[in-house]
Design an enzyme around this catalytic site. Sequence first.
Site, PDB file in Angstrom:
ATOM      1  N   ILE A  52       0.832  -1.207   0.000  1.00  0.00           N
ATOM      2  CA  ILE A  52       0.000   0.000   0.000  1.00  0.00           C
ATOM      3  C   ILE A  52       0.863   1.252   0.000  1.00  0.00           C
ATOM      4  O   ILE A  52       0.616   2.201  -0.756  1.00  0.00           O
ATOM      5  CB  ILE A  52      -0.951  -0.009   1.207  1.00  0.00           C
ATOM      6  N   CYS A  94      -4.224   5.347   7.723  1.00  0.00           N
ATOM      7  CA  CYS A  94      -5.179   4.370   7.199  1.00  0.00           C
ATOM      8  C   CYS A  94      -4.658   2.954   7.398  1.00  0.00           C
ATOM      9  O   CYS A  94      -5.122   2.026   6.734  1.00  0.00           O
ATOM     10  CB  CYS A  94      -5.421   4.604   5.706  1.00  0.00           C
ATOM     11  N   ASP A 145      -8.560   6.861   9.641  1.00  0.00           N
ATOM     12  CA  ASP A 145      -9.514   5.825   9.286  1.00  0.00           C
ATOM     13  C   ASP A 145      -9.482   4.669  10.272  1.00  0.00           C
ATOM     14  O   ASP A 145     -10.350   3.801  10.245  1.00  0.00           O
ATOM     15  CB  ASP A 145      -9.207   5.301   7.875  1.00  0.00           C
ATOM     16  N   GLU A 198     -11.591  -0.035  18.375  1.00  0.00           N
ATOM     17  CA  GLU A 198     -12.644  -0.050  17.363  1.00  0.00           C
ATOM     18  C   GLU A 198     -13.713  -1.069  17.742  1.00  0.00           C
ATOM     19  O   GLU A 198     -13.367  -2.123  18.296  1.00  0.00           O
ATOM     20  CB  GLU A 198     -12.049  -0.391  15.984  1.00  0.00           C
ATOM     21  N   HIS A 242     -13.029   3.154   9.474  1.00  0.00           N
ATOM     22  CA  HIS A 242     -12.248   2.044   8.908  1.00  0.00           C
ATOM     23  C   HIS A 242     -12.783   1.669   7.522  1.00  0.00           C
ATOM     24  O   HIS A 242     -13.144   0.522   7.242  1.00  0.00           O
ATOM     25  CB  HIS A 242     -12.271   0.820   9.831  1.00  0.00           C
ATOM     26  N   LEU A 243     -12.751   2.648   6.627  1.00  0.00           N
ATOM     27  CA  LEU A 243     -13.291   2.472   5.279  1.00  0.00           C
ATOM     28  C   LEU A 243     -12.212   2.154   4.244  1.00  0.00           C
ATOM     29  O   LEU A 243     -12.516   2.068   3.055  1.00  0.00           O
ATOM     30  CB  LEU A 243     -14.023   3.757   4.836  1.00  0.00           C
ATOM     31  N   GLY A 244     -10.971   1.967   4.690  1.00  0.00           N
ATOM     32  CA  GLY A 244      -9.870   1.807   3.747  1.00  0.00           C
ATOM     33  C   GLY A 244     -10.123   0.764   2.683  1.00  0.00           C
ATOM     34  O   GLY A 244      -9.760   0.950   1.522  1.00  0.00           O
ATOM     35  N   ALA A 245     -10.733  -0.342   3.064  1.00  0.00           N
ATOM     36  CA  ALA A 245     -10.980  -1.426   2.098  1.00  0.00           C
ATOM     37  C   ALA A 245     -12.422  -1.451   1.617  1.00  0.00           C
ATOM     38  O   ALA A 245     -12.834  -2.402   0.955  1.00  0.00           O
ATOM     39  CB  ALA A 245     -10.627  -2.765   2.743  1.00  0.00           C
TER      40      ALA A 245
END
Length: 535
Positions: free
Chosen positions: A154, A232, A258, A263, A281-284
Site C-alpha cells: 500500500i 489508514c 480511518d 474499534e 475504517h473504510l480503507g478497504a
Amino acid sequence: MAPRVLVSDKLSKTAVQIFKDRGVEVDYMPDLGKDKDQLAEIIGNYDGLAIRSATKVTEKLIEKATRLRVVGRAGIGVDNVDIPAASRRGIIVMNTPFGNSITTAEHAIALMFAVARQLPAADVSTQAGKWEKNRFMGVEITGKTLGVIGCGNIGSIVASRGVGLKMRVVAFDPFLSVERAAELGIEKVELDELFARADFITLHTPMTDRTRGIVDAAAIAKMKDGVRIVNCARGGLVVEKDLAEAIKSGKVAGAGFDVFEVEPATESPLFGLENVVCTPHLGASTTEAQENVALQVAEQMADYLVHGAVSNAINMPSITAEEAPKLTPFVKLAECLGAFAGQATEEAIKSVEITYDGATAGMNTRALTSAALAGLLRSQVASVNMVSAPLMVKERGIKLTESRRDKTGVFDGYIQLTVTTEKQTRSVAGTCFSDGKPRFIQIKGINLDAEIGRYMLYTTNNDAPGIIGLLGTTFGKAGVNIANFQLGRDRPGGNAIALLYLDSPVPEEVLKSVLAHKEIESAKPLEFDVADAAA
C-alpha cells in the site's frame, strides 16, 4: 471425502461459488462469527475457515478446531487470529495482501486532500447556509514533501500517487532497498529525517511491538510545525492523546484517521477537534476491494485444500501452484532426510544445519527447510507439520543454519542435513532423480544410492565378512522378508553402513539379535511416509 469450509463472516457469494467449483463443500453462515459459542460448537466439522474481521480465531476456538487445516482472512490484517496458537496446531493462516491495496491507498490520498482543504467542515458549513469562504483556508499539495512510513504494497502505491501529484516523496522502511526507492522515484530516509522534512505524513506499516506508538509526543516534537498526519493502516500506530494535544497547540495542522486504538471507535481524543477528518475504517470499503479479497481468499484456500498449493500464508512459506509439481518431490525428500536424522538420533538436538547444493539452492528453500524440520521432530511430536515445525525448533532452543552453494558434485542438486547433539554429529544427504522418487546419496560421509522405502533398518558396522549373511539369516529366521539391500563403506575394512528394505516393521527380538553381533555398532529401525519404492 471432499474438504469442507465454513464462511463465518460476510463474503461475496461469488467466493462461495469458487469453493464449490473447485470441489470444496462450503457452509455460508455470514453472521456466525459474532456468536463465539455457536462457532466453537461446530468448528470441529471443518477443514477451512474463511473470515473477515468479525470472527475472532482465539486459542480456545483453535482447541475445538480438531480438523481445521487453514484459516483464510479476506483482507490484510490478521489481528483477530491467534497466529502462534494456530501455528502450534499446524493450521495455516492466509491473508489477501493485494486485494484491497489500491482501495486503501486511494483512501489515504483522499484523506490527505480532505485535510489539506478542510473539505468535510466546509461541506457542513456550506450546507448549513453559511458562506465562510475566508474560514477555510487550505494548502496546496503540489511541491510539498510527503513522508511515507512503511513502503510495502500500500505504501508504495501511495508513494507513486504522491509522485504523480508532483510531491517530493520520502519514505522510511527498513526493508525498502535503494534500488526500489529509485524505481518509485522517491528517496529513502531514516525516520527522524522523515519527521523533520515532511509536510504530510502517512502511515502504512503493520502493527508490531516496534511500530506501536511510532508517532507519539516525542516523534511529533521532531516534526515541522503545521504538519498533517494521515493514518489508514492500524489504530495504535499513533498515540491519539498525544496527537490531540499537538493539534490543540497548533503544532499539527490537521489529521485524517480511518483507524483507531479502539474499534468500533465511539469516542476518541481526536473527535471534535478542528480539521480532523475521521472515517470508520473504510480503507478497504469499495465494491471492487470487497469482491477482490473474497475471491482471492476463496481461490487460495481451495488451491491449498485441493492441490496443496500455499500462497500468502502468514505462518508458512508459500508454494505456488506452478512450482508445486517441481518442488513437491524435494519437499518429500527434505521430510525424509529429517525423519532419518530424527529416528536415528536419541540425544537432545543442539543444532541443525541444512545445505542446499546446485539446483536446490534456487528452489523455495523456506518450504524445504520447514519440511525437513517437520520430519526431524515427527519422531518426538506426532502432530508436527510444516507450519508448526519451525516454531517448535525455536521453542526448543535448537540452532538452525541454512546455506546455499553452487553445484559441488555429480548431482545437479541435493540437500544435506546435519544434526549435532552433545555426543555426535550425524549427516545425511539426498536428491531426487527424474522419476521424482527421493533417494539417500550419502550417510555419515559414505556415498551410496538408495531409494527410500516405508520400513527400513539402518545399521553401522565394521566392514567385515559375514555381515550380509548375518542380517539375512536373522531376518529369515524371524519370517521378516528383506525386499532390498543397500551397502556402503568409506574404505575396505573401515566403517560401513547398510540399509535394509523390509515388508513390515522390525520386530523387537530381531533388533536385539542384530545388536548382539560384535561387529554391529548400531541398528535403527526406520519408517517413512512413502510407498515401498524399493520393494
